[in-house]
Write a protein that holds these residues in place. Structure first.
Motif, PDB file in Angstrom:
ATOM      1  N   LYS A 197       0.835  -1.208   0.000  1.00  0.00           N
ATOM      2  CA  LYS A 197       0.000   0.000   0.000  1.00  0.00           C
ATOM      3  C   LYS A 197       0.866   1.252   0.000  1.00  0.00           C
ATOM      4  N   GLY A 198       0.325   2.377   0.439  1.00  0.00           N
ATOM      5  CA  GLY A 198       1.053   3.629   0.335  1.00  0.00           C
ATOM      6  C   GLY A 198       1.037   4.141  -1.091  1.00  0.00           C
ATOM      7  N   MET A 199       2.167   4.614  -1.590  1.00  0.00           N
ATOM      8  CA  MET A 199       2.263   5.156  -2.940  1.00  0.00           C
ATOM      9  C   MET A 199       3.564   4.707  -3.568  1.00  0.00           C
ATOM     10  N   SER A 200       3.508   4.286  -4.843  1.00  0.00           N
ATOM     11  CA  SER A 200       4.685   3.821  -5.565  1.00  0.00           C
ATOM     12  C   SER A 200       4.991   4.775  -6.710  1.00  0.00           C
ATOM     13  N   VAL A 201       6.241   5.240  -6.770  1.00  0.00           N
ATOM     14  CA  VAL A 201       6.687   6.180  -7.794  1.00  0.00           C
ATOM     15  C   VAL A 201       7.948   5.623  -8.454  1.00  0.00           C
ATOM     16  N   ILE A 202       7.988   5.641  -9.789  1.00  0.00           N
ATOM     17  CA  ILE A 202       9.178   5.232 -10.526  1.00  0.00           C
ATOM     18  C   ILE A 202       9.669   6.412 -11.352  1.00  0.00           C
ATOM     19  N   LEU A 203      10.915   6.790 -11.137  1.00  0.00           N
ATOM     20  CA  LEU A 203      11.552   7.859 -11.890  1.00  0.00           C
ATOM     21  C   LEU A 203      12.614   7.227 -12.783  1.00  0.00           C
ATOM     22  N   ALA A 204      12.436   7.335 -14.099  1.00  0.00           N
ATOM     23  CA  ALA A 204      13.313   6.671 -15.060  1.00  0.00           C
ATOM     24  C   ALA A 204      14.138   7.698 -15.833  1.00  0.00           C
ATOM     25  N   PRO A 205      15.413   7.896 -15.483  1.00  0.00           N
ATOM     26  CA  PRO A 205      16.268   8.805 -16.262  1.00  0.00           C
ATOM     27  C   PRO A 205      16.452   8.262 -17.678  1.00  0.00           C
ATOM     28  N   THR A 206      16.076   9.061 -18.664  1.00  0.00           N
ATOM     29  CA  THR A 206      15.956   8.576 -20.036  1.00  0.00           C
ATOM     30  C   THR A 206      16.808   9.382 -21.002  1.00  0.00           C
ATOM     31  N   LEU A 207      17.506   8.670 -21.876  1.00  0.00           N
ATOM     32  CA  LEU A 207      18.278   9.287 -22.954  1.00  0.00           C
ATOM     33  C   LEU A 207      17.534   9.091 -24.268  1.00  0.00           C
ATOM     34  N   GLN A 208      17.241  10.171 -24.958  1.00  0.00           N
ATOM     35  CA  GLN A 208      16.471  10.099 -26.188  1.00  0.00           C
ATOM     36  C   GLN A 208      17.187   9.261 -27.245  1.00  0.00           C
ATOM     37  N   GLU A 209      18.516   9.336 -27.293  1.00  0.00           N
ATOM     38  CA  GLU A 209      19.246   8.614 -28.331  1.00  0.00           C
ATOM     39  C   GLU A 209      19.162   7.096 -28.177  1.00  0.00           C
ATOM     40  N   GLU A 210      18.751   6.625 -27.004  1.00  0.00           N
ATOM     41  CA  GLU A 210      18.610   5.182 -26.820  1.00  0.00           C
ATOM     42  C   GLU A 210      17.393   4.616 -27.548  1.00  0.00           C
ATOM     43  N   ALA A 211      16.470   5.463 -27.927  1.00  0.00           N
ATOM     44  CA  ALA A 211      15.267   4.998 -28.605  1.00  0.00           C
ATOM     45  C   ALA A 211      15.542   4.542 -30.030  1.00  0.00           C
ATOM     46  N   GLU A 212      16.726   4.846 -30.559  1.00  0.00           N
ATOM     47  CA  GLU A 212      17.065   4.476 -31.934  1.00  0.00           C
ATOM     48  C   GLU A 212      18.469   3.893 -31.983  1.00  0.00           C
ATOM     49  N   LEU A 213      18.708   3.043 -32.969  1.00  0.00           N
ATOM     50  CA  LEU A 213      20.040   2.492 -33.184  1.00  0.00           C
ATOM     51  C   LEU A 213      20.923   3.518 -33.892  1.00  0.00           C
ATOM     52  N   PRO A 214      22.248   3.320 -33.851  1.00  0.00           N
ATOM     53  CA  PRO A 214      23.130   4.210 -34.609  1.00  0.00           C
ATOM     54  C   PRO A 214      22.836   4.135 -36.103  1.00  0.00           C
ATOM     55  N   ALA A 215      23.441   5.020 -36.860  1.00  0.00           N
ATOM     56  CA  ALA A 215      23.230   5.039 -38.313  1.00  0.00           C
ATOM     57  C   ALA A 215      23.580   3.697 -38.920  1.00  0.00           C
ATOM     58  N   ALA A 216      22.946   3.387 -40.058  1.00  0.00           N
ATOM     59  CA  ALA A 216      23.138   2.099 -40.731  1.00  0.00           C
ATOM     60  C   ALA A 216      24.602   1.882 -41.082  1.00  0.00           C
TER      61      ALA A 216
END
Length: 290
Positions: A197-216
Motif C-alpha cells: 500500500k502507500g504510494m509507488s513512484v518510478i523515476l526513469a532517467p531517459t536518454l532520447q538517443e537510446e530509442a534508436e540504433l546508430p546510423a546504418a
C-alpha cells in the motif's frame, strides 16, 4: 526526523533549485507513519476535527464535545485526524547502464539527492538503498549529499554476500530510480511495492538517443552491463525492429504501473533537473509543486 544537510555537503545548485520548486507528491494522500506534519488516516491530536464518539472512562476531559452534550445530554468526545510524518523508501538502480553515459549518471545523482532533500524538507522518515540485481546496499544520507556513495559501491568485492534487507515499508512512499532497461516483467518489482500500500513512484532517467540504433552500417556495440564487444550490421529493418521493441518495453511498464496504481515518469537526462521534472513527472503526479 531527518536532519538538514550541512553547508559542507556537496549539493549541485541544479538539484537545490529543483528541490525548492518541486517535491515528491506528499499531498496526494493521507499517510500513516510517525508523528509529524502530514494528515494521516487514524485518530490523533491535530486540529483537524474528524468526528465524535461516545465518552469512555479515562478520556481527556479537554476533548469532550460540549456543544454536542448541550444538545443531547450525552457525553461525547471530539476525534481529530492524526498528524503523521510519511515514511519514504528510495531504491536506486546501480547497474552499469545507469552510469555508462555521463548524462544519465549525472541525472541519477541529481534524482537521488532530490528525493532525499524532498523527504528532509517535509520531515519524512527516509531510508535509501542501492540495488544491483540481488545485491542491496543501504546508503547514508551524508554520502548521498556529498556524492561519495558511488565510490563505496564500486569498491565492494563482486562476490560479497550482502545481508537480507527489506527495502519497502508498509503504507509509505516507495520511490524507485531506474532506467528500467533490463529483462524481466515489471510485476516482479511492482507487485511487492503495491502489496504494501502507500504510494509507488518510478523515476526513469531517459536518454532520447537510446530509442534508436546508430546510423546504418557496420558498428561496434558494447554491452554496458558485461563489457562484451561485438560487431553488428545495422540495417533499416533492424533499426525499425529495435525502435518498436524499445517503445513496446516502456508501454509494458506503463501498462503494469497503471494496473498496480503506481506512477511512472521518464525524466530526460538533457537540460536542468527542474526542467526535466517539470514535464512528464509533474503531469503524471510523480512530483508536485512545493
Amino acid at each position: 526526523m531527518a536532519s538538514s544537510p550541512s553547508p559542507s555537503q556537496e549539493i549541485q545548485p541544479d538539484t537545490e533549485q529543483a528541490a525548492r520548486r518541486l517535491r515528491l507528491p506528499f499531498s496526494s494522500r493521507a499517510w500513516r507513519g510517525t508523528q509529524g506534519h502530514w494528515e494521516g488516516t487514524g485518530a490523533g491530536n491535530s486540529i483537524d476535527f474528524q468526528g465524535s464518539r461516545s465518552y469512555q472512562w479515562g478520556d481527556d476531559p479537554r476533548d469532550i464535545h460540549w456543544a454536542a452534550y448541550a444538545r443531547t445530554g450525552q457525553l461525547t468526545m471530539k476525534v481529530f485526524r492524526a498528524e503523521l510524518s510519511p515514511q519514504v523508501d528510495v531504491a536506486v538502480d546501480v547497474s552499469e547502464s545507469m552510469f555508462f553515459h555521463e548524462e544519465r549518471a549525472a541525472r541519477t545523482r541529481g534524482l537521488l539527492q532530490f528525493c532525499l532533500l524532498s523527504a528532509i524538507g517535509t520531515g519524512a522518515q527516509v531510508k535509501i538503498h542501492a540495488v544491483k540485481g540481488r545485491r542491496i546496499v543501504p546508503l547514508e544520507q551524508e554520502e548521498i549529499l556529498s556524492g561519495q556513495w558511488e565510490s563505496r559501491l564500486r569498491s565492494l568485492p563482486p562476490d560479497e554476500s550482502m545481508p537480507s534487507i527489506t527495502i519497502w515499508r508498509p503504507n509509505g512512499m516507495k520511490v524507485f530510480i531506474s532506467d528500467l532497461l533490463y529483462p524481466g516483467e515489471p510485476d516482479n518489482i511492482l507487485e511487492t511495492m503495491a502489496s504494501l500500500k502507500g504510494m509507488s513512484v518510478i523515476l526513469a532517467p531517459t536518454l532520447q538517443e537510446e530509442a534508436e540504433l546508430p546510423a546504418a552500417g557496420n558498428v561496434k556495440l558494447k554491452n554496458c552491463e558485461s563489457g562484451h564487444l561485438r560487431r553488428q550490421l545495422i540495417t533499416p529493418s533492424l533499426s525499425r525492429r529495435y525502435a518498436r521493441a524499445y517503445a513496446a518495453h516502456f508501454e509494458l511498464w506503463m501498462s503494469a504501473c497503471l494496473r498496480r496504481q503506481a506512477v511512472l515518469a521518464r525524466v530526460p537526462c538533457k537540460g536542468t533537473l527542474t526542467e526535466a521534472l517539470s514535464g512528464e513527472a509533474l503531469r503524471q503526479g510523480a512530483v508536485e509543486l512545493s
